[in-house]
Design a protein around this motif. Structure first.
Motif, mmCIF file in Angstrom:
data_model
loop_
_atom_site.group_PDB
_atom_site.id
_atom_site.type_symbol
_atom_site.label_atom_id
_atom_site.label_comp_id
_atom_site.label_asym_id
_atom_site.label_seq_id
_atom_site.Cartn_x
_atom_site.Cartn_y
_atom_site.Cartn_z
ATOM 1 N N ARG A 56 0.832 -1.207 0.000
ATOM 2 C CA ARG A 56 0.000 0.000 0.000
ATOM 3 C C ARG A 56 0.865 1.255 0.000
ATOM 4 N N LYS A 57 1.927 1.233 0.775
ATOM 5 C CA LYS A 57 2.826 2.375 0.855
ATOM 6 C C LYS A 57 3.437 2.655 -0.523
ATOM 7 N N LEU A 58 3.856 1.613 -1.211
ATOM 8 C CA LEU A 58 4.448 1.797 -2.545
ATOM 9 C C LEU A 58 3.422 2.358 -3.532
ATOM 10 N N ILE A 59 2.196 1.873 -3.420
ATOM 11 C CA ILE A 59 1.126 2.383 -4.297
ATOM 12 C C ILE A 59 0.884 3.860 -4.004
ATOM 13 N N TYR A 60 0.777 4.207 -2.734
ATOM 14 C CA TYR A 60 0.539 5.610 -2.361
ATOM 15 C C TYR A 60 1.705 6.504 -2.780
ATOM 16 N N GLN A 61 2.921 6.000 -2.647
ATOM 17 C CA GLN A 61 4.086 6.779 -3.067
ATOM 18 C C GLN A 61 4.051 7.017 -4.572
ATOM 19 N N SER A 62 3.678 5.987 -5.308
ATOM 20 C CA SER A 62 3.576 6.115 -6.763
ATOM 21 C C SER A 62 2.524 7.149 -7.144
ATOM 22 N N ILE A 63 1.373 7.077 -6.494
ATOM 23 C CA ILE A 63 0.299 8.050 -6.759
ATOM 24 C C ILE A 63 0.768 9.462 -6.412
ATOM 25 N N LEU A 64 1.430 9.610 -5.288
ATOM 26 C CA LEU A 64 1.928 10.912 -4.864
ATOM 27 C C LEU A 64 2.933 11.460 -5.870
ATOM 28 N N GLU A 65 3.829 10.616 -6.333
ATOM 29 C CA GLU A 65 4.826 11.052 -7.324
ATOM 30 C C GLU A 65 4.149 11.511 -8.615
ATOM 31 N N GLN A 66 3.152 10.767 -9.058
ATOM 32 C CA GLN A 66 2.437 11.160 -10.286
ATOM 33 C C GLN A 66 1.654 12.452 -10.088
ATOM 34 N N GLU A 67 1.019 12.613 -8.924
ATOM 35 C CA GLU A 67 0.296 13.849 -8.639
ATOM 36 C C GLU A 67 1.242 15.018 -8.555
ATOM 37 N N THR A 68 2.404 14.782 -7.984
ATOM 38 C CA THR A 68 3.396 15.845 -7.869
ATOM 39 C C THR A 68 3.895 16.247 -9.261
ATOM 40 N N LYS A 69 4.143 15.259 -10.111
ATOM 41 C CA LYS A 69 4.595 15.552 -11.486
ATOM 42 C C LYS A 69 3.499 16.269 -12.253
#
Length: 122
Positions: free
Chosen positions: A104-117
């Motif tokens: 879950r943490k990896l998924i959330y980090q991925s989502i956060l990175e995409q939102e940040t980009k």
């Protein structure tokens, strides 16, 4: 341990009170049942306890006490094995939860990175 108990009991030949060890074995049987001990592991101590009760009734106090003590040790072993199995299951459950949390943490980090980009590109 059972041999040592038997030797100790033989030394007390005439004054063995087997009623107390039989009662103690009964209490340990109840603990084993409450702990959901494997039924295959309590067959032997059940048989020894039944024999101890018969011997007690027949006045064979030394043998009754020895069998009762053996059954106590076997009940304790069954309880320890039941507790070990329960601990293993709990450990597996906790490890699975931890793996799920890491995913879950990896998924959330991925989502956060995409939102940040995506947010930074606007």
């Amino acid at each position: 341990v059972a041999v040592a108990a038997l030797v100790m009991l033989e030394g007390c030949a005439g004054s063995v009170n087997a009623k107390r060890p039989v009662e103690f074995a009964e209490a340990n049987k109840a603990i084993a049942v409450d702990a959901n001990a494997d039924s295959a592991q309590i067959v032997s101590p059940n048989a020894k306890l039944d024999s101890a009760k018969s011997l007690l009734t027949a006045g064979e106090n030394e043998q009754a006490a020895a069998l009762a003590e053996q059954s106590v040790m076997e009940y304790r072993l069954a309880v320890a094995n039941a507790e070990l199995e329960a601990a293993k299951k709990e450990d597996e459950r906790v490890e699975k939860e931890l793996r799920d949390d890491v995913e879950r943490k990896l998924i959330y980090q991925s989502i956060l990175e995409q939102e940040t980009k995506n947010g930074g590109a606007k």
